[in-house]
Scaffold this motif. Structure first.
Motif: not given
Length: 377
Positions: A172, A192, A195, A197-198, A228, A304-305, A307-309
């Motif tokens: 990621t 975010n 989804d 960019h999750n 995430g 999510e990777h 928070h907010d990827n």
């Protein structure tokens, strides 16, 4: 489908218990098969209708990475696109090609030291079943021992969901403008509301129910990887979806950034890092055997990777579900080189980071490590 003990008191009619195994057909004691490098072996080809109830296997080879280099596939009812496709270790609950003990209700890696791989997911079929193992390795798989225990039935209805499992992996990237951060350590974090960019762990078309996930994350930094949220978009719905989580550890039924081994039949932490913070490899799992996620037309499930990827992570998952056929074909398994682990972050790497920080702070001889520039949060 009935629960784990629901069939015990029911007398069955026309049902026979059978097994496909690697026993020595000559009557000798070499009860295994050999799979040459680069070849695929057919472990089972079963005619008619039935339900696979248990799979056990163990193997021996010079390839120390065979659990990621061997690919297991399963086909139901004469289909050409597999319903199960995963590296062998990841499927049974061992990530990164490693061997370690793992205990859950449907899957287990048992002693000796995780070398015995077990699966108890029931796998129904109406017109035949086929299981293969590809040895995508430079070494011969010298000995593979296996049991595939199943029931033959007079018939199995098409309405009984077929078992599916899909392995996915992604390195990621950091998405938001605030940079790689968590808990607002580097900068205030953004919101975010998508989804897009999750990390995607299920992308399913058809009617069915989702029953579990093995989640393997390798973190190159010491920050907590798990802020995430899990997000479930059922039957084409938009964000925020029917099920929306509050954090990775919450999704795996734990709390407060755990970093300890824990084994429950339905959830737990089978592998944790022993380094600074959460740096390194963590294996979480959760099985939805009492609370499956149902869908009529489709399911898009992601997490999510950070928070907010906002974290760079090496993430791999195996998702498990039942659905009506036909299923959406899986992408091809990534080439062997792309399945290799990311390099380990070492003490030397961390010290180099510290050296660059010292230079950025002016290089004073007594810098300790917690100093901040005046404009730094």
């Amino acid at each position: 489908m009935k629960g784990p003990l629901g069939h015990i008191a029911d007398l069955q009619h026309g049902v026979k218990t059978k097994r496909v195994s690697s026993y020595d057909r000559t009557g000798g004691n070499r009860d295994c098969i050999t799979i040459p490098a680069g070849e695929t072996a057919e472990l089972a080809s079963i005619d008619g209708a039935g339900i696979i109830k248990h799979i056990w296997m163990t193997l021996s080879t010079k390839d120390a990475f065979i659990r990621r280099n061997a690919i297991i596939r399963m086909y139901w009812d004469g289909e050409e696109s597999p319903s199960v496709q995963s590296p062998l270790g990841d499927f049974f609950g061992q990530g990164w090609g490693e061997e370690y003990n793992f205990s859950s209700l449907p899957l287990a890696a048992a002693p000796m030291k995780g070398k015995a791989l077990n699966c108890y997911f029931p796998m129904p079929f109406g017109r035949g079943a086929r299981i293969t193992l590809e040895n995508d390795s430079e070494h011969e798989l010298r000995s593979l021992y296996f049991y595939i225990d199943y029931e033959s039935h007079p018939s199995i209805p098409a309405t009984m969901g077929r078992f599916h499992a899909w392995w996915n992996r992604e390195l990621t990237g950091v998405q938001p403008p605030e940079g790689e951060t968590e808990w607002g350590v580097i900068a205030p974090q953004g919101a975010n509301k998508t989804d897009a960019h999750n990390y995607l762990f299920a992308d399913i078309e058809g009617k069915g129910h989702f029953v579990g996930i093995n989640y393997y994350v390798d973190s190159p930094g010491p920050m907590w990887y798990g802020e995430g949220d899990d997000m479930w978009m059922i039957d084409g719905e938009g964000w925020p979806g029917s099920l929306h989580g509050t954090g990775t550890e919450d999704f795996f039924n734990s709390s407060w950034c755990p970093n300890e081994l824990y084994s429950h039949p339905y959830f737990g932490y089978a592998r944790i890092p022993d380094r600074l913070g959460w740096m390194g490899r963590t294996h979480c799992y959760r099985f939805f055997l009492e609370d499956p996620v149902y869908f009529e037309k489709s399911l898009r499930a992601s997490i999510e990777h950070g928070h907010d990827n906002n974290l760079a992570l090496d993430m791999s998952t195996v998702a498990y579900w039942y659905q009506a056929e036909p299923h959406k074909p899986f992408p091809p398994v990534a080439p062997k080189a792309s399945r290799a682990n990311m390099p380990e972050i070492t003490v030397r790497d961390v010290h180099r980071w510290r050296h660059e920080w010292r230079k950025s702070m002016g290089g004073a001889a007594t810098l300790w490590g917690n100093e901040r520039k005046p404009d730094t949060p």
